[in-house]
Design an enzyme around this catalytic site. Structure first.
Site, PDB file in Angstrom:
ATOM      1  N   GLU A  35       1.077  -1.336   0.577  1.00  0.00           N
ATOM      2  CA  GLU A  35      -0.185  -0.501   0.397  1.00  0.00           C
ATOM      3  C   GLU A  35       0.898   1.216   0.474  1.00  0.00           C
ATOM      4  OE1 GLU A  35      -3.299  -0.045  -1.213  1.00  0.00           O
ATOM      5  OE2 GLU A  35      -3.275  -2.014  -0.539  1.00  0.00           O
ATOM      6  N   TYR A 115      -6.190   6.950   3.540  1.00  0.00           N
ATOM      7  CA  TYR A 115      -6.295   5.812   2.423  1.00  0.00           C
ATOM      8  C   TYR A 115      -5.278   5.133   3.257  1.00  0.00           C
ATOM      9  CZ  TYR A 115      -6.357   3.800  -1.667  1.00  0.00           C
ATOM     10  OH  TYR A 115      -6.518   2.558  -3.102  1.00  0.00           O
ATOM     11  N   ASP A 133      -9.994   6.150  -3.387  1.00  0.00           N
ATOM     12  CA  ASP A 133      -8.469   6.565  -3.835  1.00  0.00           C
ATOM     13  C   ASP A 133      -9.448   7.079  -5.786  1.00  0.00           C
ATOM     14  OD1 ASP A 133      -9.052   4.400  -5.215  1.00  0.00           O
ATOM     15  OD2 ASP A 133      -6.940   3.700  -5.312  1.00  0.00           O
TER      16      ASP A 133
HETATM   17  N1  ADE Z   1      -3.812   0.264  -5.273  1.00  0.00           N
HETATM   18  C1  ADE Z   1      -3.808   0.932  -4.267  1.00  0.00           C
HETATM   19  N2  ADE Z   1      -3.520  -0.531  -3.211  1.00  0.00           N
HETATM   20  C2  ADE Z   1      -4.314  -1.416  -4.249  1.00  0.00           C
HETATM   21  C3  ADE Z   1      -4.626  -2.440  -4.113  1.00  0.00           C
HETATM   22  N3  ADE Z   1      -4.873  -3.731  -3.043  1.00  0.00           N
HETATM   23  N4  ADE Z   1      -4.507  -3.786  -4.973  1.00  0.00           N
HETATM   24  C4  ADE Z   1      -4.496  -3.083  -5.931  1.00  0.00           C
HETATM   25  N5  ADE Z   1      -3.990  -1.445  -6.081  1.00  0.00           N
HETATM   26  C5  ADE Z   1      -4.320  -0.554  -5.716  1.00  0.00           C
END
Ligand code: ADE
Ligand code: SF4
Length: 336
Positions: A35, A115, A133
């Site tokens: 993340e 987030y 997001d």
């Molecule tokens: N963007 C942010 N977190 C994500 C996730 N867990 N899977 C795919 N895209 C992401």
């Protein structure tokens, strides 16, 4: 979302979720690393960095035991290095006190925003919190025809997502919305014909998919001019470590200065102690809302206060991407 839509979305996710390395064998540490890397960076770019990072640091304790330069080196090329420093610090705190398991306490850690805290808490600890997001915003703004933008859109999306989130699968729910936004509900030409939400999607129903989400006003881009000199002496290159700034602190660079309004490039070079320089080239790049034009020069003198390294040594140091471009420009002038 209506409950029929919610059910179809999770079914779609079960059948279509990409096989991403952080979804295999998930644990809190791997979720955290993925993340943080996925902040400001696309999945395809993150993939090789994630694998390299996990190979070198299989656990939170391994990161905590490493020094900052090594963590930064593995981050080299991913950009936004403040994330790497913060992740390092977070792992040190978590190695000492354990990783917090709720979104509110995760959010107090360095570099973990709303987030990321919600993503980690929902995916790793099944906390029923919505994380929103840009991709999720696009899906929900279209589905509900939301007339909002900016932080009000974000808040409204969090509220609506939480209302329909299935309590048993918060992490999958959040990732299903992200995934739909990334692969089906795309900005320019959403693939509504294969979308599990199409039957009840407001924007699709009124043939207005590209009119949502509403655009938000952006600040005007600002022009900046930088002058940078590559000092070459005795076959070595002079660099310095960046000591301030939010983005690139503790990375390495060639001496560089802002070109002031009405200032001649020669005068800016003199401020760096450089005379009789040879032009190497000009490089344009963007940092946030700045459009930067970088003028690069070569100076065959022993400028004071620098660290002198061979080209090989430089290759292993973390440098901002534009500085790597300058290094490549200079490579032609160097003894091989
Ligand atoms: N963007 C942010 N977190 C994500 C996730 N867990 N899977 C795919 N895209 C992401
Ligand atoms: Fe997006 Fe189209 Fe699906 Fe609506 S139907 S959520 S606009 S892809």
């Amino acid at each position: 979302l209506r409950s029929a839509s919610a059910k179809r979305l999770l079914q779609w996710y079960d059948a279509n979720a990409r096989d991403l390395p952080w979804r295999r064998e998930p644990n809190a540490y791997r979720t955290l690393v993925s993340e943080v890397m996925l902040q400001q960076t696309q999945v395809a770019t993150v993939l090789p960095y994630f694998s390299k990072f996990i190979d070198r640091f299989p656990s939170l304790e391994a990161v905590a035991a490493a020094n900052e330069q090594e963590v930064l080196s593995l981050w080299q090329g991913l950009g936004y290095y403040k994330r790497a420093r913060s992740l390092h610090q977070t792992c040190r705190e978590a190695a000492a006190n354990g990783l917090p398991q709720t979104s509110t306490s995760l959010q107090k850690l360095p570099g973990i925003g709303r987030y990321t805290a919600r993503a980690v808490a929902s995916i790793a600890f099944s906390e029923p919190v919505a994380c929103v997001d840009g991709n999720v915003e696009r899906v929900l703004a279209r589905y509900y025809r939301l007339e909002l933008s900016g932080s009000r859109l974000r808040t409204e999306c969090e509220r609506r997502s939480a209302l329909t989130m299935p309590r048993q699968r918060p992490g999958d729910w959040n990732q299903a919305l992200m995934e739909l936004g990334a692969s089906v509900c795309t900005p320019r030409s959403p693939k509504c014909e294969v979308c599990p939400l199409a039957a009840e999607c407001g924007a699709f129903g009124s043939r207005q998919t590209c009119e949502f989400p509403r655009p938000k006003q952006k600040p005007h881009p600002q022009s900046r001019f930088h002058v940078c000199v590559v000092p070459l002496y005795d076959g070595r290159l002079g660099v310095r470590q960046i000591t301030e700034g939010r983005w690139w602190r503790s990375l390495w660079e060639f001496p560089k200065t802002d070109l002031e309004p009405n200032e001649q490039i020669e005068d800016a070079l003199l401020r760096l102690g450089a005379k009789r320089c040879e032009p190497l080239g000009i490089h344009n790049h963007s940092v946030t809302n700045h459009r930067v034009t970088l003028h690069a020069y070569l100076c065959r003198r022993r400028l004071p206060g620098l660290t002198w390294l061979s080209q090989e040594d430089l290759a292993t140091l973390p440098m901002p991407a534009p500085q790597r471009v300058v290094l490549r420009m200079a490579a032609g002038a160097l003894p091989q």
